[in-house]
Design a protein around this motif. Structure first.
Motif, PDB file in Angstrom:
ATOM      1  N   HIS A  73       0.829  -1.228   0.000  1.00  0.00           N
ATOM      2  CA  HIS A  73       0.000   0.000   0.000  1.00  0.00           C
ATOM      3  C   HIS A  73       0.851   1.260   0.000  1.00  0.00           C
ATOM      4  O   HIS A  73       0.414   2.295   0.486  1.00  0.00           O
ATOM      5  CB  HIS A  73      -0.953   0.052   1.205  1.00  0.00           C
TER       6      HIS A  73
ATOM      7  N   ASN B   5       0.584   1.721  -4.617  1.00  0.00           N
ATOM      8  CA  ASN B   5      -0.238   2.832  -5.096  1.00  0.00           C
ATOM      9  C   ASN B   5       0.718   3.944  -5.527  1.00  0.00           C
ATOM     10  O   ASN B   5       0.504   5.105  -5.224  1.00  0.00           O
ATOM     11  CB  ASN B   5      -1.146   3.268  -3.934  1.00  0.00           C
TER      12      ASN B   5
ATOM     13  N   GLU C 145       2.399   4.655  -1.084  1.00  0.00           N
ATOM     14  CA  GLU C 145       2.064   5.741  -2.008  1.00  0.00           C
ATOM     15  C   GLU C 145       3.357   6.465  -2.343  1.00  0.00           C
ATOM     16  O   GLU C 145       4.425   6.050  -1.918  1.00  0.00           O
ATOM     17  CB  GLU C 145       1.037   6.661  -1.357  1.00  0.00           C
TER      18      GLU C 145
END
Ligand SMILES: *[C@@H]1O[C@H](CO)[C@@H](O)[C@H](O)[C@H]1NC(C)=O
Ligand SMILES: *[C@@H]1O[C@H](CO)[C@@H](O)[C@H](O)[C@H]1NC(C)=O
Ligand SMILES: *[C@@H]1O[C@H](CO)[C@@H](O)[C@H](O)[C@H]1NC(C)=O
Ligand SMILES: *[C@@H]1O[C@H](CO)[C@@H](O)[C@H](O)[C@H]1NC(C)=O
Ligand SMILES: *[C@@H]1O[C@H](CO)[C@@H](O)[C@H](O)[C@H]1NC(C)=O
Ligand SMILES: *[C@@H]1O[C@H](CO)[C@@H](O)[C@H](O)[C@H]1NC(C)=O
Length: 882
Positions: free
Chosen positions: A383, A407, A385
């Motif tokens: 996950h 992401n 970013e």
């Protein structure tokens, strides 16, 4: 307790008294007015342990701690007097009260409402035993400057939105009072606010974005008691330039400490007991004003920070510095931290990456060979970013880089193609964009599930719609896996396409040259596929449509494809005369200070031809004209009106734009009757606002260079048949990078839309456009022109009226929106959000205005919730590639 204080026998005496005092007015020494006296007696009766002078048969103006002005109670100060009992609701009748100071007593029971005490400036009630606070406690307190409610066992409450109307608020202190909910955004926009103290409450959520540029100097948010506490990034602190004291300790904040170099008075910085990660920024360690700092019990990384001796520093407990005394980290650690920085310093990496030897311990995601070279970086399924750091190219032994199922956004850094030992790059299922670098053949690329990859970035939300030729049965519409074989076949196809293109172009150019009986110039544009018997269309074809398709098919087209050689856009005067019926009066679309705009038709394509006034031309204007064409040829976006060509012979200067059949936003907002249209719906207005925001955002930051429009107004917003908007008229566009070159010398802009600082100093930044955008939002909401002679003189501009009215939301919704709008509850909510955005964009201080990307992000979700089932955005819409 007297409930009927207006029973008739009692009424006589006050009337007599009133008569008496009106005969002998004596401003300062007069006894309390009748109404105030009655209220004070009631207050006194409900409190206990009062000072002895508080006798109900004496004049309240004589009571200890009470001051009157012209017979009205102005201040009540009973601080630290051991007073108990309850506070009567009669307090709300003292309409001249300015100070209410009852702090550090034992007063209990519910707090009465103070609503409408419009003179009240100071409320100090801390250290009592009040049990609850009514919802309307702060409503209508327009003079309020200071609130102190700390340490009262109140029933759970949220900070009421009414407080936003107290625009003179300097200090709000309510720690340890059981506040629930999030920090209201309006604390960021109250221009006088200096101190905000809401420690030891039960609050949640993050720091509001609107804190960016706020005036707050002292910020106490520490020790929230709710399970989640305050959380999220503390990035916004870096732009709160007035901060002196920052206490965020004992919360759940994450991410790195931002750059604090803009905080010129920072003295106390306490973030201990959070989950902050990343390096301690040099702007903190070398901050010249810093007195004390506390960083313990976070997951801070990198070198142990070194503060000056004068700083009282608490740093060593519970962090993950690579060493335990100041000094630099191992080079591999430094390189890995750069990778983590790209991912915004995720907590799990900070927890796992301990010490100074990535190969010795068990560092998450890091694999070394037996010579202690890092050979694999595997951060799949985290996950994460952020972006892929270009510094990964420094791991010269790296063989595998696995970043799948995160992401991540941004491009695949070009530097990675230089990794000599790389065998595998797996970025499956992220949100990467840009062009895939040209990796050597021995590298296996796994690129699936990155919808924006391979197409030109900066399309403002569009995604390429055709699938890559090498893509198997994949759910991803664009870049798919490109192992060695199919990659070269992709390149082959792209090559063939380019060759075919060049052939077609040559073919058309040949006919064109025959037609012109003159050798063709080097063509810088790609033909549109119009039949060769329409030679003029070589020059005027709708830019980019065909190129867009080609580009999305080849998957890895170069962004340079969109750069147009302005030379290739020169058109013949003959064709333009014919197109506009020799500049016929009947073809005039509009006139302005610049000249006249004609409608025309060139080989079936409708165009708009802007003819500059003769006195604006001449040799001096030549550079400017060239510069404008230069700008226009660089900015291409689906929400910016495209320049198709130009003509220039020194006497006559013509610019040829795409024709927008829907007319201007000005017509649709203010003259819809004249053009026989119905008023725009709220959904249409929202969409137009977003289109406009995207166009301007692109101008500001997404184009290769940055441009300022300087003349945004509804007459420059053009609409197509579907009421989708494009920004036009770049006559005043200012190029930000090249400050030497003055693009336009004439006075720029339009009154009403001019940002105050621009009008007064001529200083121009992108925030000038943000202001004008905010004004247009106000016009979209109210249906009123920003400047309207029919309004009384003081109110000649819509902006201050809007700012005033929005303070009261209910009233605003009743009276301000365009009466043509049919608003249900959902629309009202969305309208209020846009109204807030309009207010924010038109802040007086340019630094208080948001960036255009903020507006895009605010508007986009509103438009999405309004999207009809048959939306056409991004589907079969090739122009969306721009
Ligand atoms: C909170 O207020 C209560 C009184 O309402 C007091 O007893 C307590 O010590 C305060 N807590 C803190 C952390 O100040
Ligand atoms: C905090 O709020 C939660 C729910 O919002 C509540 O359950 C809890 O009791 C509150 N805690 C305190 C200390 O007020
Ligand atoms: C910082 O210093 C001030 C006064 O010098 C003191 O009141 C405060 O407690 C200190 N804060 C920390 C976090 O040490
Ligand atoms: C990576 O290498 C470049 C060029 O040598 C250097 O400038 C940069 O600082 C390095 N990055 C890290 C994190 O070591
Ligand atoms: C990716 O990031 C976006 C924006 O930050 C967020 O809305 C989305 O939920 C994230 N997706 C995943 C799978 O984490
Ligand atoms: C993907 O990235 C773009 C910007 O590059 C962003 O606008 C979009 O919200 C992202 N999507 C997700 C699902 O995170």
């Amino acid at each position: 307790m007297k409930k009927k204080k207006c029973s008739s026998p009692l009424l006589l005496l006050p009337l007599l008294l009133l008569f008496f005092f009106s005969l002998f007015p004596s401003p300062t020494l007069s006894a309390a007015s009748d109404g105030d006296r009655v209220a004070m007696v009631d207050i006194a009766e409900k409190l206990t342990n009062l000072p002895s002078s508080w006798t109900t048969d004496s004049d309240p103006c004589q009571w200890a701690g009470v001051n009157c002005r012209s017979g009205r109670i102005a201040t009540i100060n009973l601080a630290l007097k051991g007073v108990a009992g309850t506070l009567s609701s009669s307090i709300s009748k003292l309409s001249s009260l300015t100070n209410l100071q009852l702090q550090q007593n034992q007063i209990s029971g519910p707090l009465p409402s103070l609503a409408k005490l419009s003179e009240l400036e100071i409320i100090t009630l801390d250290g009592n035993a009040f049990s609850s606070i009514p919802n309307d406690f702060f409503s209508g307190l327009s003079a309020l400057q200071s609130v102190s409610l700390d340490d009262n066992p109140l029933a759970p409450w949220v900070i009421p939105a009414d407080l936003a109307d107290s625009i003179n608020l300097v200090r709000f202190s309510a720690s340890n009072t059981s506040i629930n909910g999030e920090i209201p955004e309006f604390f960021g926009t109250l221009g006088s606010l200096q101190s905000l103290r809401i420690s030891y409450n039960n609050m949640t959520g993050g720091l509001p974005d609107l804190f960016r540029g706020s005036s707050i100097q002292n910020l106490w948010l520490n020790n929230q008691q709710s399970p989640t506490k305050f959380s999220g990034s503390i990035d916004v602190i870096g732009s709160m330039t007035q901060l002196s004291l920052v206490w965020l300790q004992s919360n759940s904040f994450t991410g790195p400490i931002p750059d604090l170099s803009k905080l010129s008075s920072l003295a106390s910085f306490n973030v201990r007991d959070n989950s902050l990660t990343g390096l301690v920024p040099p702007s903190l360690t070398s901050c010249p004003t810093l007195k004390n700092v506390s960083l313990s019990n976070n997951q801070l990384q990198g070198p142990y920070p070194k503060f000056a001796a004068r700083v009282d520093a608490d740093i060593d407990k519970g962090n993950n510095f690579c060493n335990s005394a100041p000094g630099s980290c191992n080079a591999k650690v430094t390189m890995l931290l750069a990778v983590a920085e790209g991912f915004e310093y995720p907590l799990n990496l900070a927890n796992s990456w301990m010490g100074n030897d990535p190969c010795g311990g068990n560092w998450f995601g890091v694999n070394c060979d037996n010579q202690n070279n890092i050979i694999v970086l595997n951060f799949a399924n985290q996950h994460f970013e952020g972006i892929i750091s270009p510094d990964i190219a420094n791991f010269t032994s790296l063989t595998k880089l696995i970043l799948s199922n995160n992401n991540l956004s941004g491009p695949i850094p070009d530097s990675l193609k230089g990794l000599p030992n790389l065998q595998l790059l797996d970025v499956t299922n992220n949100n990467l964009s840009g062009i895939v670098p040209d990796f050597p053949n021995h590298v296996t690329l796994k690129l699936k599930g990155n919808h924006l990859l391979g197409s030109s970035s900066g399309s403002g939300g569009g995604s390429s719609s055709s699938s890559s030729p090498s893509d198997g049965p994949s759910e991803s519409p664009s870049a798919g896996d490109q192992p060695t074989g199919s990659k070269s076949s992709g390149a082959l196809i792209a090559g063939i396409l380019v060759a075919v293109l060049i052939l077609i172009a040559c073919f058309l150019a040949f006919f064109y040259s025959l037609y012109r009986k003159k050798h063709a110039q080097r063509f810088g544009r790609v033909p549109t596929g119009s039949p060769p018997n329409e030679p003029e269309s070589i020059k005027t074809g709708v830019m980019g449509t065909e190129m867009g398709v080609l580009n999305s098919q080849s998957g890895t087209g170069s962004a340079n494809t969109y750069m147009v050689d302005p030379q290739g856009m020169h058109m013949s005067i003959r064709s333009l005369r014919r197109a506009t019926n020799n500049f016929n009066e009947e073809n005039i679309l509009g006139r302005g200070g610049f000249g006249v705009v004609y409608k025309g038709e060139l080989n079936g394509t409708l165009i708009a031809v802007k003819r500059s006034r003769v006195d604006l031309t001449g040799t001096k204007g030549n550079d400017e004209f060239k510069a404008e064409i230069d700008v226009l040829s660089k900015v291409r976006h689906r929400h910016l009106v495209a320049l198709l060509g130009y003509y220039d012979d020194g006497n006559e200067r013509l610019l040829v734009y795409e024709y927008m059949p829907g007319g201007t936003l000005e017509q649709h907002l203010f003259d819809y009757n004249k053009i026989r249209c119905s008023p725009l719906t709220w959904k249409q207005r929202l969409t137009i606002a977003l289109d406009m925001a995207r166009g301007v955002e692109y101008l500001h930051s997404l184009a290769q260079e940055s441009f300022i429009h300087r003349d945004l107004k509804p007459s420059n917003i053009l609409l197509d048949n579907d009421m989708r908007a494009k920004v036009s008229d770049f006559g005043l566009v200012k190029h930000c990078i090249d400050k030497q070159k003055s693009m336009m010398t004439r006075l720029a802009g339009t009154f009403g839309y001019l940002a105050p600082e621009y009008a007064s100093t001529g200083r121009v930044t992108t925030k000038v456009d943000v202001y004008a955008f905010g004004v247009i939002l106000m016009e979209l909401i109210t249906g009123q022109k920003v400047l309207d002679d029919r309004r009384p003189d003081d109110d000649s501009s819509l902006v201050p009226i809007f700012h005033r009215n929005i303070l009261n939301k209910d009233e605003f919704l009743k009276s301000c929106p365009d009466p043509n709008l049919e608003l249900d509850e959902k629309a009202c909510r969305s309208l209020m959000e846009v109204a807030e955005l309009a207010r924010y964009c038109t802040a007086r201080e340019p630094s208080h205005r948001p960036d255009m990307s903020y507006a895009v992000n605010k508007l986009a979700p509103l438009v999405v919730t309004w999207k009809p089932t048959a939306g056409n955005e991004g589907r079969g819409d090739v122009s969306s590639l721009f």
